[in-house]
Design a protein around this motif. Structure first.
Motif, PDB file in Angstrom:
ATOM      1  N   ARG A   1      -0.498 -10.931   7.870  1.00  0.00           N
ATOM      2  CA  ARG A   1       0.003 -10.460   8.503  1.00  0.00           C
ATOM      3  C   ARG A   1       0.550 -10.976  10.091  1.00  0.00           C
ATOM      4  NH1 ARG A   1       1.282  -6.973   4.255  1.00  0.00           N
ATOM      5  NH2 ARG A   1      -0.738  -6.498   2.979  1.00  0.00           N
ATOM      6  N   ARG A   2       0.931  -9.798  10.752  1.00  0.00           N
ATOM      7  CA  ARG A   2       1.088 -10.411  11.386  1.00  0.00           C
ATOM      8  C   ARG A   2       0.762  -8.296  12.478  1.00  0.00           C
ATOM      9  NH1 ARG A   2       6.512 -11.296   9.517  1.00  0.00           N
ATOM     10  NH2 ARG A   2       7.187 -14.228   9.860  1.00  0.00           N
ATOM     11  N   ASP A   3       0.467  -7.526  11.375  1.00  0.00           N
ATOM     12  CA  ASP A   3       0.927  -7.076  12.310  1.00  0.00           C
ATOM     13  C   ASP A   3      -0.965  -6.073  11.695  1.00  0.00           C
ATOM     14  OD1 ASP A   3       2.515  -6.178  13.510  1.00  0.00           O
ATOM     15  OD2 ASP A   3       3.429  -5.110  11.575  1.00  0.00           O
ATOM     16  N   PHE A   4      -1.650  -4.732  12.395  1.00  0.00           N
ATOM     17  CA  PHE A   4      -3.021  -4.758  11.125  1.00  0.00           C
ATOM     18  C   PHE A   4      -2.406  -2.895  10.788  1.00  0.00           C
ATOM     19  CE2 PHE A   4      -3.330  -3.080  15.932  1.00  0.00           C
ATOM     20  CZ  PHE A   4      -2.955  -1.700  15.825  1.00  0.00           C
ATOM     21  N   ALA A   5      -3.655  -2.714   9.389  1.00  0.00           N
ATOM     22  CA  ALA A   5      -3.737  -0.544   9.983  1.00  0.00           C
ATOM     23  C   ALA A   5      -4.506  -0.461   9.994  1.00  0.00           C
ATOM     24  CB  ALA A   5      -2.840  -0.973   8.049  1.00  0.00           C
ATOM     25  N   PHE A   6      -4.534   0.828  10.100  1.00  0.00           N
ATOM     26  CA  PHE A   6      -6.059   1.389  10.680  1.00  0.00           C
ATOM     27  C   PHE A   6      -6.256   3.333  10.270  1.00  0.00           C
ATOM     28  CE2 PHE A   6      -7.624   4.529  13.634  1.00  0.00           C
ATOM     29  CZ  PHE A   6      -8.428   3.440  14.568  1.00  0.00           C
ATOM     30  N   ALA A   7      -7.469   3.077   9.636  1.00  0.00           N
ATOM     31  CA  ALA A   7      -6.835   4.443   9.009  1.00  0.00           C
ATOM     32  C   ALA A   7      -7.381   5.395   9.913  1.00  0.00           C
ATOM     33  CB  ALA A   7      -8.115   4.415   8.042  1.00  0.00           C
ATOM     34  N   MET A   8      -6.300   6.534  10.765  1.00  0.00           N
ATOM     35  CA  MET A   8      -6.297   7.075  11.269  1.00  0.00           C
ATOM     36  C   MET A   8      -7.567   8.654  11.173  1.00  0.00           C
ATOM     37  SD  MET A   8      -2.695   7.850  12.709  1.00  0.00           S
ATOM     38  CE  MET A   8      -2.965   8.283  14.219  1.00  0.00           C
ATOM     39  N   GLU A   9      -7.252   8.730  10.051  1.00  0.00           N
ATOM     40  CA  GLU A   9      -8.125   9.976   9.585  1.00  0.00           C
ATOM     41  C   GLU A   9      -8.759   9.403   7.649  1.00  0.00           C
ATOM     42  OE1 GLU A   9      -5.314  13.081   7.503  1.00  0.00           O
ATOM     43  OE2 GLU A   9      -5.379  12.840   9.499  1.00  0.00           O
ATOM     44  N   LYS A  10     -10.209   9.982   7.323  1.00  0.00           N
ATOM     45  CA  LYS A  10      -9.781   9.727   5.881  1.00  0.00           C
ATOM     46  C   LYS A  10      -9.081   9.306   4.804  1.00  0.00           C
ATOM     47  CE  LYS A  10     -12.597  11.179   1.647  1.00  0.00           C
ATOM     48  NZ  LYS A  10     -13.580  12.241   0.992  1.00  0.00           N
ATOM     49  N   THR A  11      -8.685   8.490   4.377  1.00  0.00           N
ATOM     50  CA  THR A  11      -7.419   8.219   4.409  1.00  0.00           C
ATOM     51  C   THR A  11      -7.324   7.633   2.659  1.00  0.00           C
ATOM     52  OG1 THR A  11      -6.599   7.551   5.682  1.00  0.00           O
ATOM     53  CG2 THR A  11      -5.465   6.411   4.355  1.00  0.00           C
ATOM     54  N   THR A  12      -6.459   7.099   1.554  1.00  0.00           N
ATOM     55  CA  THR A  12      -6.598   6.628   0.647  1.00  0.00           C
ATOM     56  C   THR A  12      -5.725   6.111   0.330  1.00  0.00           C
ATOM     57  OG1 THR A  12      -8.093   9.233  -0.963  1.00  0.00           O
ATOM     58  CG2 THR A  12      -6.471   7.384  -2.440  1.00  0.00           C
ATOM     59  N   THR A  13      -5.349   4.977  -0.989  1.00  0.00           N
ATOM     60  CA  THR A  13      -4.182   4.293  -0.973  1.00  0.00           C
ATOM     61  C   THR A  13      -4.369   4.517  -2.172  1.00  0.00           C
ATOM     62  OG1 THR A  13      -4.820   2.169  -0.026  1.00  0.00           O
ATOM     63  CG2 THR A  13      -4.220   3.952   1.795  1.00  0.00           C
ATOM     64  N   TYR A  43       0.483  -0.952   0.216  1.00  0.00           N
ATOM     65  CA  TYR A  43       0.074   0.271  -0.195  1.00  0.00           C
ATOM     66  C   TYR A  43       1.058   1.341  -0.015  1.00  0.00           C
ATOM     67  CZ  TYR A  43      -3.390  -3.489   1.507  1.00  0.00           C
ATOM     68  OH  TYR A  43      -4.247  -4.427   1.594  1.00  0.00           O
ATOM     69  N   PHE A  44       0.619   2.410  -0.763  1.00  0.00           N
ATOM     70  CA  PHE A  44       1.150   3.682  -1.129  1.00  0.00           C
ATOM     71  C   PHE A  44       0.272   4.365  -0.386  1.00  0.00           C
ATOM     72  CE2 PHE A  44       2.105   7.649  -2.827  1.00  0.00           C
ATOM     73  CZ  PHE A  44       3.211   7.166  -2.989  1.00  0.00           C
ATOM     74  N   VAL A  45       0.666   5.386   1.078  1.00  0.00           N
ATOM     75  CA  VAL A  45      -0.393   6.727   1.235  1.00  0.00           C
ATOM     76  C   VAL A  45      -0.472   7.418   0.167  1.00  0.00           C
ATOM     77  CG1 VAL A  45      -1.560   7.599   3.391  1.00  0.00           C
ATOM     78  CG2 VAL A  45      -0.018   5.412   3.465  1.00  0.00           C
ATOM     79  N   PHE A  46      -1.610   7.937  -0.155  1.00  0.00           N
ATOM     80  CA  PHE A  46      -1.765   8.693  -1.274  1.00  0.00           C
ATOM     81  C   PHE A  46      -2.070  10.497  -0.508  1.00  0.00           C
ATOM     82  CE2 PHE A  46      -3.685  11.219  -4.702  1.00  0.00           C
ATOM     83  CZ  PHE A  46      -2.955  11.055  -5.475  1.00  0.00           C
ATOM     84  N   GLU A  47      -3.242  10.260   0.510  1.00  0.00           N
ATOM     85  CA  GLU A  47      -3.380  11.130   1.647  1.00  0.00           C
ATOM     86  C   GLU A  47      -4.152  10.659   2.977  1.00  0.00           C
ATOM     87  OE1 GLU A  47      -7.935  12.172  -0.250  1.00  0.00           O
ATOM     88  OE2 GLU A  47      -6.061  13.422  -0.582  1.00  0.00           O
ATOM     89  N   GLY A  48      -4.015  11.211   3.524  1.00  0.00           N
ATOM     90  CA  GLY A  48      -4.875  10.602   5.349  1.00  0.00           C
ATOM     91  C   GLY A  48      -2.931  10.262   5.979  1.00  0.00           C
ATOM     92  N   ARG A  49      -3.696   9.248   7.110  1.00  0.00           N
ATOM     93  CA  ARG A  49      -2.462   8.600   8.046  1.00  0.00           C
ATOM     94  C   ARG A  49      -2.835   7.236   8.307  1.00  0.00           C
ATOM     95  NH1 ARG A  49      -1.469  12.013  13.496  1.00  0.00           N
ATOM     96  NH2 ARG A  49      -3.751  12.467  13.118  1.00  0.00           N
ATOM     97  N   VAL A  50      -2.378   6.803   8.759  1.00  0.00           N
ATOM     98  CA  VAL A  50      -2.388   5.485   8.900  1.00  0.00           C
ATOM     99  C   VAL A  50      -1.769   4.665  10.042  1.00  0.00           C
ATOM    100  CG1 VAL A  50      -1.635   2.753   7.594  1.00  0.00           C
ATOM    101  CG2 VAL A  50      -2.582   3.789   6.582  1.00  0.00           C
ATOM    102  N   LYS A  51      -2.024   4.018  10.789  1.00  0.00           N
ATOM    103  CA  LYS A  51      -1.405   3.927  12.300  1.00  0.00           C
ATOM    104  C   LYS A  51      -1.422   2.057  12.242  1.00  0.00           C
ATOM    105  CE  LYS A  51      -3.431   3.578  16.040  1.00  0.00           C
ATOM    106  NZ  LYS A  51      -4.523   3.522  17.310  1.00  0.00           N
ATOM    107  N   ILE A  52       0.256   1.161  11.773  1.00  0.00           N
ATOM    108  CA  ILE A  52       0.804  -0.168  12.054  1.00  0.00           C
ATOM    109  C   ILE A  52       1.242   0.069  13.028  1.00  0.00           C
ATOM    110  CG2 ILE A  52       2.113  -1.501  10.896  1.00  0.00           C
ATOM    111  CD1 ILE A  52       0.303  -0.085   8.759  1.00  0.00           C
ATOM    112  N   GLY A  53      -0.405  -1.221  13.752  1.00  0.00           N
ATOM    113  CA  GLY A  53       0.580  -1.740  15.107  1.00  0.00           C
ATOM    114  C   GLY A  53      -0.052  -3.209  15.229  1.00  0.00           C
ATOM    115  N   THR A  54      -0.012  -3.588  16.544  1.00  0.00           N
ATOM    116  CA  THR A  54       0.088  -5.307  16.537  1.00  0.00           C
ATOM    117  C   THR A  54      -0.902  -5.333  18.386  1.00  0.00           C
ATOM    118  OG1 THR A  54       0.742  -7.299  16.622  1.00  0.00           O
ATOM    119  CG2 THR A  54       1.642  -5.345  17.584  1.00  0.00           C
TER     120      THR A  54
END
Length: 233
Positions: A97-109, A54-65
């Protein structure tokens, strides 16, 4: 000081143009997908197939576990121009996947399958080097974070985090450095293994000393040298 988005322009290749082409004309990229996510929506979860990048075009993404006790562990927060989900590149066989990816705001990937990734690696000489740099940076960041957790106290970890954030994501405005879309105190606490109260205390101390100022929308570092000295360097 400029953000490190220069990484996305490698070997005369505009990586954002590769991941998110404005116009697709035949070939493997006919399958190019732009995915929109609402604030609070998961992009992927642990144990899902790791078959896309995934490439973040706009927004913010949290990666965690999640720890064994179910506690959320934040690994990183990514913004426009950054890539995640690169685990799918590492192994010949399909991983989970070992992690999760979570959209912190409206996000385009912009999403690429492994078939598309391989096609791009053949077509662009600099693309393989770009992916190696991505994975190398990830390893280096995790090593530095581990060293910080083991050898440094809470105050130093928080200040070091702020300094690195300003260095990597900040823009110089005169003699000051501004970071837009500043994180919440809880997000900083999660990334530095401290408490929200400790983060708030340290930020207020630095503001009182006129080292920086902040609100919900931005961080403004008035003096990077003073902030660096606060780390004991």
């Amino acid at each position: 000081m400029e953000p490190t988005n220069s990484l996305w322009h490698l070997e005369n290749v505009d990586v954002s143009g590769i991941f998110c082409p404005k116009k697709v004309e035949g070939g493997a990229l006919d399958l190019q997908t732009h995915r929109n996510f609402k604030r609070g929506e998961y992009i992927f979860l642990p144990d899902e197939d790791a078959d896309k990048v995934y490439f973040v075009f706009e927004g913010r993404v949290k990666i965690g576990t999640y720890g064994e006790d179910g506690k959320e562990i934040t690994k990183t927060i990514l913004g426009p121009g950054e890539v995640f989900g690169e685990l799918s590149i590492i192994s010949e066989r399909q991983e989970k996947r070992r992690d999760f990816a979570f959209a912190m705001e409206k996000t385009t990937t912009c999403v690429l399958t492994m078939e598309q990734i391989r096609s791009l690696m053949r077509e662009y000489n600099g693309f393989s080097l770009f992916l190696m740099k991505i994975m190398g940076r990830r390893v280096l960041q995790m090593e530095k974070r581990l060293e910080s957790l083991v050898f440094k106290d809470s105050r130093t970890r928080i200040i070091e985090f702020l300094f690195n954030l300003a260095t990597e994501k900040g823009q110089r405005v005169g003699y000051e450095v501004v970071v837009r879309k500043f994180m919440t105190h809880q997000e900083i606490a999660n990334l530095t293994a401290t408490s929200r109260q400790t983060v708030t205390t340290i930020l207020n101390e630095l503001r009182s000393d006129n080292v920086l100022t902040f609100d919900r929308k931005r961080l403004l570092v008035r003096d990077m040298d003073l902030l660096k000295k606060e780390m004991g360097i």
